[in-house]
Design an enzyme around this catalytic site. Structure first.
Site, PDB file in Angstrom:
ATOM      1  N   SER A   2     -15.983 -43.164 -32.069  1.00  9.49           N
ATOM      2  CA  SER A   2     -16.067 -42.547 -33.412  1.00  9.49           C
ATOM      3  C   SER A   2     -17.571 -41.911 -33.266  1.00  9.49           C
ATOM      4  O   SER A   2     -18.353 -42.519 -32.712  1.00  9.49           O
ATOM      5  CB  SER A   2     -15.953 -43.642 -34.630  1.00  9.49           C
ATOM      6  OG  SER A   2     -16.790 -43.196 -35.518  1.00  9.49           O
ATOM      7  N   TYR A  53      25.296 -11.089 -31.946  1.00  4.20           N
ATOM      8  CA  TYR A  53      23.880 -11.110 -31.774  1.00  4.20           C
ATOM      9  C   TYR A  53      23.161 -10.741 -33.139  1.00  4.20           C
ATOM     10  O   TYR A  53      23.339  -9.608 -33.440  1.00  4.20           O
ATOM     11  CB  TYR A  53      23.428 -10.479 -30.568  1.00  4.20           C
ATOM     12  CG  TYR A  53      21.856 -10.647 -30.370  1.00  4.20           C
ATOM     13  CD1 TYR A  53      21.272 -11.373 -29.710  1.00  4.20           C
ATOM     14  CD2 TYR A  53      20.939  -9.362 -30.880  1.00  4.20           C
ATOM     15  CE1 TYR A  53      19.900 -11.528 -29.658  1.00  4.20           C
ATOM     16  CE2 TYR A  53      19.708  -9.500 -30.680  1.00  4.20           C
ATOM     17  CZ  TYR A  53      19.065 -10.780 -30.141  1.00  4.20           C
ATOM     18  OH  TYR A  53      17.706 -10.531 -29.923  1.00  4.20           O
ATOM     19  N   HIS A  61      11.800 -56.813 -40.466  1.00  2.00           N
ATOM     20  CA  HIS A  61      10.958 -56.120 -41.629  1.00  2.00           C
ATOM     21  C   HIS A  61       9.532 -56.446 -41.411  1.00  2.00           C
ATOM     22  O   HIS A  61       8.725 -56.595 -42.101  1.00  2.00           O
ATOM     23  CB  HIS A  61      11.364 -57.080 -42.690  1.00  2.00           C
ATOM     24  CG  HIS A  61      12.877 -57.261 -42.987  1.00  2.00           C
ATOM     25  ND1 HIS A  61      13.570 -56.493 -43.934  1.00  2.00           N
ATOM     26  CD2 HIS A  61      13.862 -58.260 -42.168  1.00  2.00           C
ATOM     27  CE1 HIS A  61      14.823 -56.985 -43.952  1.00  2.00           C
ATOM     28  NE2 HIS A  61      14.974 -58.019 -42.762  1.00  2.00           N
ATOM     29  N   GLU A  93      -1.669 -42.204 -31.033  1.00  2.00           N
ATOM     30  CA  GLU A  93      -1.555 -41.545 -32.217  1.00  2.00           C
ATOM     31  C   GLU A  93      -1.072 -40.231 -32.149  1.00  2.00           C
ATOM     32  O   GLU A  93      -0.405 -39.737 -32.907  1.00  2.00           O
ATOM     33  CB  GLU A  93      -2.961 -41.471 -32.972  1.00  2.00           C
ATOM     34  CG  GLU A  93      -3.291 -42.854 -33.447  1.00  2.00           C
ATOM     35  CD  GLU A  93      -4.891 -43.003 -33.948  1.00  2.00           C
ATOM     36  OE1 GLU A  93      -4.910 -42.524 -35.246  1.00  2.00           O
ATOM     37  OE2 GLU A  93      -5.551 -43.381 -33.149  1.00  2.00           O
ATOM     38  N   LYS A 129     -16.298 -48.657 -32.761  1.00  2.00           N
ATOM     39  CA  LYS A 129     -14.998 -48.316 -32.700  1.00  2.00           C
ATOM     40  C   LYS A 129     -14.224 -47.811 -31.423  1.00  2.00           C
ATOM     41  O   LYS A 129     -14.919 -46.972 -30.503  1.00  2.00           O
ATOM     42  CB  LYS A 129     -14.563 -47.046 -33.624  1.00  2.00           C
ATOM     43  CG  LYS A 129     -14.835 -47.211 -35.217  1.00  2.00           C
ATOM     44  CD  LYS A 129     -13.585 -47.898 -35.854  1.00  2.00           C
ATOM     45  CE  LYS A 129     -12.365 -46.888 -36.034  1.00  2.00           C
ATOM     46  NZ  LYS A 129     -11.632 -47.266 -37.039  1.00  2.00           N
ATOM     47  N   SER A 173       8.256  -9.607 -27.730  1.00  2.00           N
ATOM     48  CA  SER A 173       8.442 -11.053 -27.425  1.00  2.00           C
ATOM     49  C   SER A 173       7.824 -11.482 -26.259  1.00  2.00           C
ATOM     50  O   SER A 173       7.986 -12.484 -25.673  1.00  2.00           O
ATOM     51  CB  SER A 173       9.766 -11.425 -27.573  1.00  2.00           C
ATOM     52  OG  SER A 173      10.683 -10.813 -26.624  1.00  2.00           O
TER      53      SER A 173
HETATM   54  N1  ARG Z   1      14.031 -10.124 -26.674  1.00  3.10           N
HETATM   55  C1  ARG Z   1      15.413 -10.411 -27.302  1.00  3.10           C
HETATM   56  C2  ARG Z   1      15.629 -11.611 -27.633  1.00  3.10           C
HETATM   57  O1  ARG Z   1      14.867 -12.616 -27.427  1.00  3.10           O
HETATM   58  C3  ARG Z   1      16.514  -9.838 -26.105  1.00  3.10           C
HETATM   59  C4  ARG Z   1      17.855  -9.419 -26.689  1.00  3.10           C
HETATM   60  C5  ARG Z   1      17.456  -8.037 -27.553  1.00  3.10           C
HETATM   61  N2  ARG Z   1      18.727  -7.369 -27.653  1.00  3.10           N
HETATM   62  C6  ARG Z   1      18.615  -6.456 -28.587  1.00  3.10           C
HETATM   63  N3  ARG Z   1      19.806  -5.730 -28.721  1.00  3.10           N
HETATM   64  N4  ARG Z   1      17.573  -5.994 -29.155  1.00  3.10           N
HETATM   65  O2  ARG Z   1      16.552 -12.084 -28.242  1.00  3.10           O
END
Ligand code: ARG
Length: 462
Positions: A277, A317, A156, A290, A283, A23
């Site tokens: 445009s 978790y 309306h 928008e 235009k 991540s």
């Molecule tokens: N990158 C993970 C997240 O965003 C961090 C926590 C990961 N924990 C684990 N036990 N793998 O959630």
């Protein structure tokens, strides 16, 4: 690269899994919060005698260097180190060895990520609130120039009764004020410190959780370790606040798009906030409005995505929760992108007062006032409503407005009508007679503007 958690594994991770799992691409933006959190944790570990004081100091000193190196663009984050938490821990241990390896004592990435995201969202919420305050200022100042700019009010999308452009603008002030308060309220529930929850079942170390909370500026600590690592309500709440905020901008933008059309012609966007445009030379399109309306869709989508990600997760978790970041980050980025351009767009647009007034006049927007006139002369309201209905029918067949009636025409509907009818149903009288609190009368809107300025000043001092 050896994994920080590699001890029980015989094989290295598949390359595709490294990429899939990692991540760092998106959570690197929490580097500051991660380092701040680690410094507070390390300080507490030293203070409580859980790790040697000199290790605690070494960790904190090196984390400061790492922060500086990241800010100077000297650090390259590694996909293999998965996320921001392990990237920073790895940098630390590479640099100071065993002391660095003591940082994670009594902590899990599960409570660490919960801490980081809370801190990050609280910081961003404050930024967005500052931008909102500016938008509220822009609206208030524009309104102060238009307390006599009469325009049609609609229900309306049919002309209903005259209001002023200032009154219309101040409706949006009220919406943004609620957004401003809502964000503060949401921030209040984010403001609890989860470290000490551990992976899920807290820890055997005698952590000083309140001390860490105080050092990091939190108002309190989470009260259940399972909830501490698995709660993402605050992410969803923020996504919801931002959705409502975008809904408000989008409604205003929708009106500006309509009003920019030839058919309304109430406003014209500045050249600098319009585009042309590639085929039609004539235009001039309100693209900015928008796009704000369009971007509202993705912010709503993120809210739905987050709710869906969380809906089936057992305690505590789960890795699914890593999916909370991209949507909430994008919602934040989108709002921060839209607000300034929205402000400049409305501050620079031309307001076509004459067309607004013309719009207010056609369409019998003073019919209620004719009825109220008859009521003041003694007729019961329901009866007056019927009389004016017949007048409107007559006006439609004659293709004229109520103000265009001759005295004879008025008298033919009710002989209690006198010369003073003309003044009683002028656009100015219609608007300025509505001086009840919350109404469109000039003095009432001026009072609302004064209140709005007071509100903004109070928060600017904070
Ligand atoms: N990158 C993970 C997240 O965003 C961090 C926590 C990961 N924990 C684990 N036990 N793998 O959630």
């Amino acid at each position: 690269m050896a994994k920080l958690w590699g001890g029980r594994f015989q094989k290295s991770t598949d390359k595709k899994v490294d990429d899939f799992n990692s991540s760092i691409r998106f959570d690197k933006r929490m580097y500051k919060q991660d380092i701040k959190g680690s410094m507070a944790h390390a300080a507490m570990l030293g203070r409580c005698g859980i790790i040697p004081e000199e290790d605690s100091r070494a960790i904190i000193d090196e984390l400061k260097n790492i922060l500086k190196d990241i800010e100077d663009g000297k650090v390259e984050f590694l996909i293999d180190a998965e996320d921001i938490h392990m990237n920073i821990e790895k940098l630390l241990t590479d640099r100071i060895g065993d002391a660095g390896k003591r940082l994670h004592t009594g902590r899990s990435r599960n409570d660490q990520v919960a801490l980081d995201i809370r801190m990050y969202l609280m910081d961003e919420t404050e930024e967005i609130r500052k931008m909102l305050l500016h938008a509220m200022d822009v609206i208030t100042e524009l309104a102060s120039e238009h307390t006599e700019t009469i325009m049609p009010g609609y229900t309306h999308l049919q002309k209903a009764q005259p209001v002023t452009f200032a009154h219309h603008l101040m409706a949006y002030f009220e919406m943004l004020k609620r957004d401003f308060m809502r964000l503060d309220d949401c921030r209040g529930r984010t403001n609890v410190m989860p470290l000490g929850s551990g992976a899920l079942a807290a820890t055997t170390y005698p952590l000083d959780r309140y001390g860490v909370a105080k050092e990091l500026g939190f108002d309190g600590v989470t009260m259940n370790s399972l909830d501490g690592v698995s709660d993402r309500d605050f992410v969803i709440e923020l996504a919801s606040c931002l959705s409502i905020l975008m809904m408000h901008l989008s409604r205003f933008c929708e009106e500006l798009i309509l009003w920019s059309s030839h058919e309304f012609s109430f406003v014209e966007m500045d050249d600098a906030f319009s585009t042309g445009s590639s085929i039609m030379p004539q235009k001039k399109n309100p693209d900015v409005a928008e796009l704000i309306r369009g971007k509202t869709g993705r912010v709503y989508g993120h809210l739905m995505g987050l709710l869906t990600t969380m809906k089936g997760l057992p305690l505590a978790y789960n890795k699914d929760m890593q999916e909370d970041k991209e949507p909430i980050f994008d919602s934040i980025d989108t709002v921060k992108l839209c607000l300034p351009v929205f402000c400049d767009m409305i501050a620079t647009m031309t307001v076509k007062k004459d067309n607004m007034l013309k719009g207010a006049k056609g369409g019998f927007t003073n019919a209620t006032d004719v009825a109220d006139y008859l009521v003041k002369k003694g007729l019961p309201f329901r009866e007056a409503h019927g009389v004016v209905g017949r007048m409107v029918y007559h006006a439609v067949t004659e293709n004229k407005d109520l103000d265009d009636f001759t005295m004879e025409e008025f008298k033919s509907f009710s002989d209690i009508i006198e010369e003073d009818i003309y003044d009683a149903i002028s656009m100015e009288t219609c608007v300025n007679g509505r001086s009840v609190v919350g109404g469109p009368a000039k003095e009432t809107v001026e009072a609302a503007i004064a209140e709005a300025r007071k509100f903004a000043e109070q928060y600017k001092k904070e």
